[in-house]
Design a protein around this motif. Sequence first.
Motif, mmCIF file in Angstrom:
data_model
loop_
_atom_site.group_PDB
_atom_site.id
_atom_site.type_symbol
_atom_site.label_atom_id
_atom_site.label_comp_id
_atom_site.label_asym_id
_atom_site.label_seq_id
_atom_site.Cartn_x
_atom_site.Cartn_y
_atom_site.Cartn_z
ATOM 1 N N ALA A 139 7.366 -2.468 2.260
ATOM 2 C CA ALA A 139 7.276 -1.049 1.931
ATOM 3 C C ALA A 139 6.412 -0.839 0.685
ATOM 4 O O ALA A 139 5.566 0.062 0.642
ATOM 5 N N TRP A 143 2.918 1.132 0.640
ATOM 6 C CA TRP A 143 2.777 2.254 -0.274
ATOM 7 C C TRP A 143 1.543 2.057 -1.167
ATOM 8 O O TRP A 143 0.806 2.998 -1.427
ATOM 9 N N ALA A 146 -1.645 2.903 0.692
ATOM 10 C CA ALA A 146 -1.716 4.250 1.311
ATOM 11 C C ALA A 146 -2.565 5.198 0.490
ATOM 12 O O ALA A 146 -2.842 5.063 -0.629
#
Length: 146
Positions: A139, A143, A146
Motif C-alpha cells: 500500500a 501510494w 500514485a
Amino acid sequence: MAALAIYGGLFVSAFLAATVLPVSSEVVLAGLVAAGRGDPALLFTVATIGNTLGSVMNWIMGRGIDTLQTKRWFPITREQYEHASRTFRRFGAWTLLFAWLPVVGDAFTVAAGAARVHFGLFVVLVALGKAARYAVIIAGGLWAIA
C-alpha cells in the motif's frame, strides 16, 4: 521468463528473510512495487507464502533446538532465544503475529517449535502477521507512485 525471475526472486528473498539469514524481502518487494514490476496482488501472495514457509523452517529448527543450539553455525544466540522464550511463555502463541519483527521474530518462531505449538495454529498466526506487514508495504509503495 521475466515473470519467473520477478516472482521467483521475491519468493526466495521472502523465504530467506524469514529464516535466520540477514535478508530483507521488504526492500525487494517495495522495489518491485515502485518499479511497477508484477501484479501487486500476486506479489503480496508470493511474498506472504515465501516468508511464512521460511518461518516454518524456523519452527522445524525449534523442534530440535536442544541439538542445534550447541552448533557454532546456529545464528540465534542463547540470549536471543532465552528472551524470545520468556516473551513466548508470557504471551503465548499470540507472539507469532509479530514473527515479522527483525531478529526477535525469528526467535519467536524457533521458540514456537521448541514449545511444540500446533503446526496449524502456527501457520495461521505467522501468515496473518506477515500478510499484514506486506499489505502495508505494498500500500505504501502504491501510494508513493500514485
